[in-house]
Design an enzyme around this catalytic site. Structure first.
Site, PDB file in Angstrom:
ATOM      1  N   GLU A 428     -55.812  13.306  -9.909  1.00 54.11           N
ATOM      2  CA  GLU A 428     -56.934  14.221 -10.212  1.00 54.11           C
ATOM      3  C   GLU A 428     -57.097  14.411 -11.724  1.00 54.11           C
ATOM      4  O   GLU A 428     -57.370  15.510 -12.201  1.00 54.11           O
ATOM      5  CB  GLU A 428     -56.776  15.554  -9.472  1.00 54.11           C
ATOM      6  CG  GLU A 428     -56.895  15.363  -7.966  1.00 54.11           C
ATOM      7  CD  GLU A 428     -56.982  16.644  -7.175  1.00 54.11           C
ATOM      8  OE1 GLU A 428     -57.329  17.689  -7.752  1.00 54.11           O
ATOM      9  OE2 GLU A 428     -56.702  16.586  -5.970  1.00 54.11           O
TER      10      GLU A 428
HETATM   11  C1  FAD Z   1     -49.850   9.724  -4.434  1.00 52.96           C
HETATM   12  C2  FAD Z   1     -51.175   9.368  -4.985  1.00 52.96           C
HETATM   13  C3  FAD Z   1     -52.320   9.855  -4.392  1.00 52.96           C
HETATM   14  C4  FAD Z   1     -53.576   9.497  -4.886  1.00 52.96           C
HETATM   15  N1  FAD Z   1     -54.702   9.911  -4.216  1.00 52.96           N
HETATM   16  C5  FAD Z   1     -55.906   9.412  -4.592  1.00 52.96           C
HETATM   17  C6  FAD Z   1     -57.079   9.664  -3.801  1.00 52.96           C
HETATM   18  O1  FAD Z   1     -57.038  10.350  -2.793  1.00 52.96           O
HETATM   19  N2  FAD Z   1     -58.248   9.105  -4.194  1.00 52.96           N
HETATM   20  C7  FAD Z   1     -58.339   8.336  -5.322  1.00 52.96           C
HETATM   21  O2  FAD Z   1     -59.434   7.859  -5.618  1.00 52.96           O
HETATM   22  N3  FAD Z   1     -57.250   8.104  -6.109  1.00 52.96           N
HETATM   23  C8  FAD Z   1     -56.044   8.610  -5.760  1.00 52.96           C
HETATM   24  N4  FAD Z   1     -54.931   8.354  -6.518  1.00 52.96           N
HETATM   25  C9  FAD Z   1     -55.075   7.627  -7.774  1.00 52.96           C
HETATM   26  C10 FAD Z   1     -54.872   8.502  -8.975  1.00 52.96           C
HETATM   27  O3  FAD Z   1     -55.967   9.355  -9.150  1.00 52.96           O
HETATM   28  C11 FAD Z   1     -54.597   7.572 -10.162  1.00 52.96           C
HETATM   29  O4  FAD Z   1     -53.252   7.162 -10.040  1.00 52.96           O
HETATM   30  C12 FAD Z   1     -54.853   8.214 -11.485  1.00 52.96           C
HETATM   31  O5  FAD Z   1     -56.218   8.380 -11.672  1.00 52.96           O
HETATM   32  C13 FAD Z   1     -54.299   7.389 -12.662  1.00 52.96           C
HETATM   33  O6  FAD Z   1     -54.749   6.084 -12.592  1.00 52.96           O
HETATM   34  P1  FAD Z   1     -53.703   4.875 -12.646  1.00 52.96           P
HETATM   35  O7  FAD Z   1     -52.560   5.209 -11.775  1.00 52.96           O
HETATM   36  O8  FAD Z   1     -54.416   3.624 -12.372  1.00 52.96           O
HETATM   37  O9  FAD Z   1     -53.166   4.890 -14.136  1.00 52.96           O
HETATM   38  P2  FAD Z   1     -53.770   4.075 -15.369  1.00 52.96           P
HETATM   39  O10 FAD Z   1     -55.208   4.410 -15.512  1.00 52.96           O
HETATM   40  O11 FAD Z   1     -53.382   2.656 -15.259  1.00 52.96           O
HETATM   41  O12 FAD Z   1     -53.017   4.759 -16.567  1.00 52.96           O
HETATM   42  C14 FAD Z   1     -51.681   4.426 -16.961  1.00 52.96           C
HETATM   43  C15 FAD Z   1     -51.267   5.418 -18.044  1.00 52.96           C
HETATM   44  O13 FAD Z   1     -52.145   5.313 -19.169  1.00 52.96           O
HETATM   45  C16 FAD Z   1     -52.739   6.563 -19.454  1.00 52.96           C
HETATM   46  N5  FAD Z   1     -54.108   6.332 -19.917  1.00 52.96           N
HETATM   47  C17 FAD Z   1     -55.082   5.648 -19.302  1.00 52.96           C
HETATM   48  N6  FAD Z   1     -56.203   5.657 -20.038  1.00 52.96           N
HETATM   49  C18 FAD Z   1     -55.927   6.351 -21.156  1.00 52.96           C
HETATM   50  C19 FAD Z   1     -56.673   6.713 -22.317  1.00 52.96           C
HETATM   51  N7  FAD Z   1     -57.945   6.358 -22.478  1.00 52.96           N
HETATM   52  N8  FAD Z   1     -56.061   7.457 -23.255  1.00 52.96           N
HETATM   53  C20 FAD Z   1     -54.771   7.848 -23.112  1.00 52.96           C
HETATM   54  N9  FAD Z   1     -54.026   7.528 -22.048  1.00 52.96           N
HETATM   55  C21 FAD Z   1     -54.592   6.802 -21.074  1.00 52.96           C
HETATM   56  C22 FAD Z   1     -52.687   7.328 -18.144  1.00 52.96           C
HETATM   57  O14 FAD Z   1     -52.732   8.731 -18.330  1.00 52.96           O
HETATM   58  C23 FAD Z   1     -51.342   6.863 -17.602  1.00 52.96           C
HETATM   59  O15 FAD Z   1     -50.320   7.587 -18.219  1.00 52.96           O
HETATM   60  C24 FAD Z   1     -53.669   8.697  -6.029  1.00 52.96           C
HETATM   61  C25 FAD Z   1     -52.501   8.221  -6.651  1.00 52.96           C
HETATM   62  C26 FAD Z   1     -51.277   8.520  -6.123  1.00 52.96           C
HETATM   63  C27 FAD Z   1     -50.058   7.954  -6.782  1.00 52.96           C
END
Ligand code: FAD
Length: 651
Positions: A428
């Site tokens: 979120e």
């Molecule tokens: C248990 C679980 C439940 C979830 N439920 C849902 C759901 O119901 N629906 C849904 O759509 N998604 C869901 N998600 C997805 C979740 O919202 C994403 O994991 C989250 O948005 C982060 O994306 P990512 O994991 O791809 O990280 P990435 O985007 O790959 O980021 C990796 C790291 O880089 C950082 N980062 C990325 N971009 C930047 C930037 N521009 N500046 C600084 N730092 C940055 C991030 O904060 C993170 O630390 C879920 C994930 C999990 C693990």
């Protein structure tokens, strides 16, 4: 955006500038109502926007309390956290029991079959459920904070509300599908396509980490509509029947915590969705997702508040009973400091959720900054608090509840708390993204006034005009940052012993605004890359918001004793917690202020570049990497599924 696509993932190749433009377009630019948070970052501490503590309407509040009592009884009787942990599954009877109580329609208006509870009651209910089982809390919150009910309540047509909301209220489970293997924090890369057809759209793509996806009946799906004749195109939101032909839930994922979560990988292959199921207009999908999260973001802090309360109880009971080195461990200063942090923080977390929910209900204020601060602050602080609880419990903090119970001890789930809370800093809106999101709002007034001035390549005439505009704004604004109520010794006197903390907040709000201005002046257009600086600005704002919240709550709380209404054991106790929290928060804020200008940010960026370029790979020698083989991000090729679905319905 030009539509170039990666061959493997189907996701568009998106430059940093394009990603930023997509985020900017999704942002709600206008401010129609006052915002305490926005003013706080501008050095204008408007206590009157949150004080007196907003009172809920008595009738819905009474209904909410009665529901919470029924819910608490049900949870105490029927929700067994140990069973959910052990089986990694919420028993179907728990889900159907919650549905019978109306818990799946807490926020859905009664005319559509729901309970029509206020945000305040809804979050109280989530606090109760999450304390019994965080996984059950996540199920309910994903269903109605981000699932079908919330976007439909905000953007749905009457017909959509009539056809979907009663189903959600009855207990048909919904899920929200934005993330893809290649799309996390950056939705501009969204690869799932919704191609217009005769009677609607045809969906193709793969969605990852779909909370509730395995057991969902209805999905909110974000997909990209290509531009074309009569189609504006862009990222668009749809309600999709979960058992529509062409949908396969390919996996149920497993995580560090929230073992009961029914979280899946959902594949769409030639899935037909009627045009009537589109929420809002084409291209509005991200705006809808963001608006949904404006209040949706408050449910996650409610689960953090639950963890704070439980941590407080466990720390108290354990630290007075466990004796080491001749004293209860709670009497050793090192442990006492942790208990003080847990208690003060638990009070603040509950207060932030309570105040933000009341503000959301009374609708006088724009709460998008407060909700974002609540999400950011509560997820970070609850994590620290659970970590300290594990430390206070010593070896027992690291042992699972089941193992403790098997040895004949109380099965306190401290390690589970830590595991379950960890995700709150990621989903979120991760902490890093929340920092950027809030910082964008914090510097908005500066960008409006001086944005054109810092744009590269601007013609001289435009630059002169922009300089005039910026000069007029700063000429008016900067003098307001010199003095305020916080400098007056008797300022905020009605808050008694808490007045000094509000004076600090007022002074610090001006200092924060000055620091933001100095940052703008120093780095200009490069400020957006100074994530260390911006993150600290936001974190200071969060501490100031939390301090303000506890002061106004304690002021109106009979247990505060400020108004002399209560005598006996509880008198003065809320004010004590509020004051203790303020002293701790102030110390954190002061550290952050110092680090704004004295830090290792630039060195860290340089070092990280060296790490990424492989300069220090010798450091990684002498170990065995136990990771299982595979690419770091798996290709999610669109097409028919090769797997059997793991989808199931709970009825
Ligand atoms: C248990 C679980 C439940 C979830 N439920 C849902 C759901 O119901 N629906 C849904 O759509 N998604 C869901 N998600 C997805 C979740 O919202 C994403 O994991 C989250 O948005 C982060 O994306 P990512 O994991 O791809 O990280 P990435 O985007 O790959 O980021 C990796 C790291 O880089 C950082 N980062 C990325 N971009 C930047 C930037 N521009 N500046 C600084 N730092 C940055 C991030 O904060 C993170 O630390 C879920 C994930 C999990 C693990």
């Amino acid at each position: 955006m030009s539509e170039r696509f990666d061959t493997v993932q189907g996701s568009p190749q998106v430059s940093e500038a394009e990603a930023r433009r997509v985020a900017e377009e999704a942002r709600e630019a206008a401010w129609h109502r006052p915002s305490f948070g926005k003013q706080l970052f501008l050095g204008d501490f408007q206590l009157g926007l949150i004080h007196p503590y907003p009172e809920p309407d008595p009738e819905p509040d009474e209904r909410g309390r009665a529901f919470c009592e029924r819910l608490a009884e049900f949870c105490a009787r029927s929700v067994n956290n140990a069973v959910i942990e052990n089986d990694a599954k919420i028993p179907d009877e728990v889900v159907t029991g919650l549905a019978a109580l109306g818990a799946f329609g807490m926020k859905i208006p009664p005319e559509y079959g729901g309970l029509g509870l206020s945000q305040l009651s809804y979050n109280r209910a989530l606090t109760i459920v999450s304390s019994a089982s965080p996984a059950v809390g996540a199920l309910l919150s994903a269903h109605q904070s981000i699932g079908v009910p919330q976007p439909l309540a905000l953007f749905g047509t009457e017909e959509q509300k009539r056809s979907f909301l009663p189903r959600c209220a009855r207990g048909e489970i919904s899920a929200f599908l934005l993330t893809e293997p290649d799309v996390g924090s950056d939705p501009a890369r969204l690869g799932t396509m919704a191609v217009p057809s005769d009677d609607g759209y045809v969906l193709n793509g793969v969605k990852l980490w779909t909370t509730n996806g395995v057991v969902a009946d209805l999905l909110v799906v974000m997909a990209r509509v290509p531009k074309g004749d009569g189609h504006r195109g862009g990222i668009t939101a749809f309600v999709v029947e979960a058992d529509a032909e062409g949908i396969t839930v390919e996996r149920r994922n497993a995580f560090l915590g929230l073992r009961g979560l029914e979280n899946g990988v959902t594949r769409f292959y030639e899935v037909r969705v009627p045009a009537a199921n589109r929420i809002g207009e084409e291209g509005q999908g991200l705006k809808i997702a963001l608006a949904t999260l404006n209040t949706g973001r408050l449910s996650l802090p409610a689960t953090c508040a639950a963890a704070g309360k439980l941590a407080c109880k466990v720390a108290r009971e354990w630290s007075q009973e466990r004796v080491q080195w001749g004293r209860p461990v709670g009497e050793h200063e090192a442990v006492a400091k942790k208990i003080a942090f847990i208690a003060a923080t638990a009070y603040a977390l509950e207060t932030i959720v309570d105040l933000s929910s009341r503000l959301a209900d009374d609708k006088r204020n724009d709460i998008r900054i407060e909700a974002a601060l609540a999400k950011l602050y509560c997820s970070e602080m609850a994590w620290r608090l659970a970590d300290e609880l594990v430390q206070v419990r010593g070896g027992r903090g690291y042992e699972t509840a089941a193992s403790l119970a098997a040895r004949g001890e109380r099965g306190v789930p401290a390690e589970q708390m830590l595991r379950d809370l960890r995700i709150n800093r990621i989903f979120e809106g991760s902490t890093e993204i929340m920092h950027l999101f809030i910082a964008r709002e914090a510097v908005d007034a500066h960008l409006a006034a001086a944005g054109a001035l810092i744009e590269p390549g601007i013609p001289a005439a435009d630059r002169a005009r922009a300089a005039g505009k910026a000069g007029a704004f700063y000429g008016r604004w900067l003098p307001t940052l010199v003095a305020g109520e916080g400098l007056r010794p008797g300022g905020y006197a009605e808050f008694g012993p808490l007045a000094e903390h509000l004076r600090y907040v007022e002074r610090s709000s001006r200092k924060l605004a000055r620091a933001t201005f100095y940052g703008m002046a120093r780095w200009q257009g490069r400020l957006e890359r100074k994530q260390g600086f911006l993150g600290r600005i936001v974190d200071i704002g969060a501490e100031l918001f939390a301090m303000s919240a506890v002061c106004v709550r304690a002021h109106d709380d009979p247990a505060a004793g400020l108004t002399g209404e209560l005598s006996g054991q509880e008198a003065g106790t809320a004010a004590e917690l509020a004051a203790a929290f303020c002293v701790q928060a102030r110390s954190r804020a002061e550290d952050l202020f110092r680090q704004l200008w004295r830090n290792t940010d630039a060195d860290d960026v340089r070092l990280a570049r060296g790490v990424l370029s492989g300069r220090y790979t010798w450091l990684e020698e002498g170990i065995i990497d136990p990771s299982l083989p595979g690419p770091l991000v798996a290709a999610a090729e669109p097409g028919p599924s090769k797997l059997a679905t793991v989808q199931r319905h709970i009825r």
